[in-house]
Design an enzyme around this catalytic site. Structure first.
Site, PDB file in Angstrom:
ATOM      1  N   LYS A   4      40.121 -17.200 -57.243  1.00  0.00           N
ATOM      2  CA  LYS A   4      39.149 -18.285 -57.424  1.00  0.00           C
ATOM      3  C   LYS A   4      37.919 -18.053 -56.544  1.00  0.00           C
ATOM      4  O   LYS A   4      36.776 -18.201 -56.984  1.00  0.00           O
ATOM      5  CB  LYS A   4      39.826 -19.614 -57.063  1.00  0.00           C
ATOM      6  CG  LYS A   4      38.907 -20.783 -56.991  1.00  0.00           C
ATOM      7  CD  LYS A   4      39.080 -21.743 -55.842  1.00  0.00           C
ATOM      8  CE  LYS A   4      39.811 -21.446 -54.623  1.00  0.00           C
ATOM      9  NZ  LYS A   4      39.455 -22.092 -53.392  1.00  0.00           N
ATOM     10  N   LYS A  17      31.453 -19.570 -46.319  1.00  0.00           N
ATOM     11  CA  LYS A  17      32.886 -19.314 -46.554  1.00  0.00           C
ATOM     12  C   LYS A  17      33.049 -18.269 -47.682  1.00  0.00           C
ATOM     13  O   LYS A  17      33.902 -17.384 -47.590  1.00  0.00           O
ATOM     14  CB  LYS A  17      33.581 -20.631 -46.923  1.00  0.00           C
ATOM     15  CG  LYS A  17      35.002 -20.496 -47.424  1.00  0.00           C
ATOM     16  CD  LYS A  17      35.978 -19.983 -46.383  1.00  0.00           C
ATOM     17  CE  LYS A  17      37.342 -19.726 -47.005  1.00  0.00           C
ATOM     18  NZ  LYS A  17      38.282 -19.101 -46.089  1.00  0.00           N
TER      19      LYS A  17
HETATM   20  P1  NAP Z   1      47.854 -24.946 -52.089  1.00  0.00           P
HETATM   21  O1  NAP Z   1      49.023 -24.798 -51.175  1.00  0.00           O
HETATM   22  O2  NAP Z   1      47.922 -24.386 -53.460  1.00  0.00           O
HETATM   23  O3  NAP Z   1      47.562 -26.533 -52.194  1.00  0.00           O
HETATM   24  C1  NAP Z   1      46.613 -27.016 -53.086  1.00  0.00           C
HETATM   25  C2  NAP Z   1      46.549 -28.526 -52.960  1.00  0.00           C
HETATM   26  O4  NAP Z   1      45.574 -29.010 -53.920  1.00  0.00           O
HETATM   27  C3  NAP Z   1      47.863 -29.220 -53.301  1.00  0.00           C
HETATM   28  O5  NAP Z   1      48.002 -30.355 -52.494  1.00  0.00           O
HETATM   29  C4  NAP Z   1      47.650 -29.595 -54.763  1.00  0.00           C
HETATM   30  O6  NAP Z   1      48.446 -30.688 -55.185  1.00  0.00           O
HETATM   31  C5  NAP Z   1      46.199 -29.996 -54.732  1.00  0.00           C
HETATM   32  N1  NAP Z   1      45.573 -30.022 -56.043  1.00  0.00           N
HETATM   33  C6  NAP Z   1      45.404 -28.985 -56.908  1.00  0.00           C
HETATM   34  N2  NAP Z   1      44.763 -29.393 -58.030  1.00  0.00           N
HETATM   35  C7  NAP Z   1      44.536 -30.720 -57.862  1.00  0.00           C
HETATM   36  C8  NAP Z   1      43.897 -31.698 -58.658  1.00  0.00           C
HETATM   37  N3  NAP Z   1      43.387 -31.405 -59.853  1.00  0.00           N
HETATM   38  N4  NAP Z   1      43.813 -32.938 -58.167  1.00  0.00           N
HETATM   39  C9  NAP Z   1      44.324 -33.246 -56.947  1.00  0.00           C
HETATM   40  N5  NAP Z   1      44.950 -32.374 -56.141  1.00  0.00           N
HETATM   41  C10 NAP Z   1      45.046 -31.123 -56.601  1.00  0.00           C
HETATM   42  O7  NAP Z   1      46.515 -24.398 -51.451  1.00  0.00           O
HETATM   43  P2  NAP Z   1      46.099 -24.191 -49.920  1.00  0.00           P
HETATM   44  O8  NAP Z   1      46.484 -22.824 -49.514  1.00  0.00           O
HETATM   45  O9  NAP Z   1      46.537 -25.368 -49.121  1.00  0.00           O
HETATM   46  O10 NAP Z   1      44.500 -24.191 -50.090  1.00  0.00           O
HETATM   47  C11 NAP Z   1      43.738 -25.382 -50.176  1.00  0.00           C
HETATM   48  C12 NAP Z   1      42.261 -25.013 -50.110  1.00  0.00           C
HETATM   49  O11 NAP Z   1      42.002 -24.336 -48.873  1.00  0.00           O
HETATM   50  C13 NAP Z   1      41.811 -24.047 -51.225  1.00  0.00           C
HETATM   51  O12 NAP Z   1      40.508 -24.362 -51.642  1.00  0.00           O
HETATM   52  C14 NAP Z   1      41.860 -22.696 -50.554  1.00  0.00           C
HETATM   53  O13 NAP Z   1      40.982 -21.774 -51.166  1.00  0.00           O
HETATM   54  C15 NAP Z   1      41.439 -23.049 -49.141  1.00  0.00           C
HETATM   55  N6  NAP Z   1      41.924 -22.121 -48.107  1.00  0.00           N
HETATM   56  C16 NAP Z   1      43.209 -21.666 -48.094  1.00  0.00           C
HETATM   57  C17 NAP Z   1      43.610 -20.777 -47.094  1.00  0.00           C
HETATM   58  C18 NAP Z   1      45.000 -20.200 -47.035  1.00  0.00           C
HETATM   59  O14 NAP Z   1      45.185 -19.194 -46.328  1.00  0.00           O
HETATM   60  N7  NAP Z   1      45.998 -20.753 -47.705  1.00  0.00           N
HETATM   61  C19 NAP Z   1      42.711 -20.368 -46.108  1.00  0.00           C
HETATM   62  C20 NAP Z   1      41.412 -20.873 -46.121  1.00  0.00           C
HETATM   63  C21 NAP Z   1      41.035 -21.753 -47.129  1.00  0.00           C
HETATM   64  P3  NAP Z   1      49.913 -30.457 -55.844  1.00  0.00           P
HETATM   65  O15 NAP Z   1      50.869 -30.405 -54.686  1.00  0.00           O
HETATM   66  O16 NAP Z   1      50.069 -31.628 -56.722  1.00  0.00           O
HETATM   67  O17 NAP Z   1      49.852 -29.155 -56.610  1.00  0.00           O
END
Ligand code: NAP
Length: 292
Positions: free
Chosen positions: A234, A166
């Site tokens: 990140k 990834k």
């Molecule tokens: P996001 O919308 O920022 O959501 C992040 C999630 O993590 C939220 O539910 C947040 O909770 C939670 N979180 C953050 N810090 C935490 C902690 N210390 N303890 C518990 N929960 C915590 O991010 P996302 O886009 O869904 O991405 C999630 C993952 O998938 C990341 O690793 C990202 O790199 C990966 N990803 C994202 C994409 C994309 O296009 N968006 C594509 C591929 C992979 P709160 O609601 O409380 O903040």
């Protein structure tokens, strides 16, 4: 299957929705209360969500978040049961993944790293691609869950190899998008509009999935987050850390990292990573427009 889904952000919420739609019994948890998934039971803590689960599926921001969800106060650890599988769809450190997997393995629990590609639209439409590390038989048992959320599963090897692959995928996305953004900026400065250039790009060997996905947003100047800049930042750090551990030099990514450092200083963290374009525009004194 009985699934605990932990993390209802941009990706996680749609993934959990698709598990419910496919008929799985989901208990969902999010750190900040208020995010819910229709048809799923809402749990107050990760430990509570995991209590009766066969599979615990995580999709949270970063390595520290995964550690907290698993082993922090109210974390999953006390609810671990022999035969349970932990799956991580967050993008995190491969070496930390190996440590987490070893720690749960002492309790008879399997660990599969399954980061995704496909972004927000892929999560919503259940067309994610899973990049997976773990035992083949365990991955096969998870097949109904992968099928509910995605279109393909690529196994890269044992646990942590999914995260390694990834990181090299996102390394390429960051470099390809930066190339596209620099091309649009220079073209605009030289008097060629983006709307004129794009059909040429798409007809040529430069065409890419990254450009196909991002161009419509860029032309509308919609920088709302599909993949927030802070998360790509990140992932750039994770790839550079992994490269340092492996004694590999990545000069292109190091340069792009500087662009992300400056974009973060400008306060763009919560915009889409496509907003790095606006930094280039600022330096060049132009604004990329679709044209007439
Ligand atoms: P996001 O919308 O920022 O959501 C992040 C999630 O993590 C939220 O539910 C947040 O909770 C939670 N979180 C953050 N810090 C935490 C902690 N210390 N303890 C518990 N929960 C915590 O991010 P996302 O886009 O869904 O991405 C999630 C993952 O998938 C990341 O690793 C990202 O790199 C990966 N990803 C994202 C994409 C994309 O296009 N968006 C594509 C591929 C992979 P709160 O609601 O409380 O903040």
């Amino acid at each position: 299957m009985r699934v605990a889904f932990l993390g209802l952000g941009i990706m996680g919420r749609s993934m959990a929705v698709n598990l419910v739609k496919a008929g799985h019994e989901v208990s969902a948890w999010n750190r900040t209360p208020g995010k819910q998934v229709e048809g799923a039971r809402s749990a107050a803590t990760p430990a509570e969500a995991a209590r009766e689960a066969e599979v615990v599926w995580m999709c949270v921001s970063d390595t520290k978040a995964v550690e907290q969800v698993l082993f922090g106060p109210d974390g999953v650890e006390p609810s671990l049961n022999q035969g349970m599988v932990i799956v991580d769809s967050s993008t995190i450190s491969p070496s930390a993944t190996r440590q987490f997997a070893e720690r749960v393995r002492t309790r008879g629990v399997d660990y599969v790293d399954a980061p995704v590609t496909g972004s927000k639209i892929g999560a919503e439409n259940a067309t994610l691609i899973f990049i997976v590390g773990g035992d083949e038989a365990v991955i096969e048992r998870l097949r109904p869950l992968f099928d509910a959320m995605g279109k393909q599963v690529f196994r890269m090897g044992e646990t942590s190899k999914g995260q390694a692959a990834k990181l090299v995928m996102n390394l390429q996305i960051a470099l390809i998008y930066e190339g596209f953004a620099e091309a649009l900026t220079l073209a605009t400065k030289l008097g060629v509009e983006a709307g004129t250039l794009l059909p040429l790009i798409q007809a040529s060997m430069i065409r890419s999935g990254v450009v196909d996905y991002k161009a419509p947003f860029v032309l509308k100047r919609d920088f709302s987050p599909n993949f927030p800049l802070r998360l790509m930042h990140k992932d750039i750090h994770l790839a550079l850390d992994a490269a340092r551990e492996a004694r590999v030099k990545l000069p292109g990514l190091e340069t792009v990292e500087e662009v992300y450092d400056l974009a973060s200083e400008e306060g763009y963290q919560d915009l889409d990573y496509a907003a790095t374009l606006t930094l280039l525009e600022k330096w060049a004194g132009v604004e990329v427009k679709a044209g007439s």
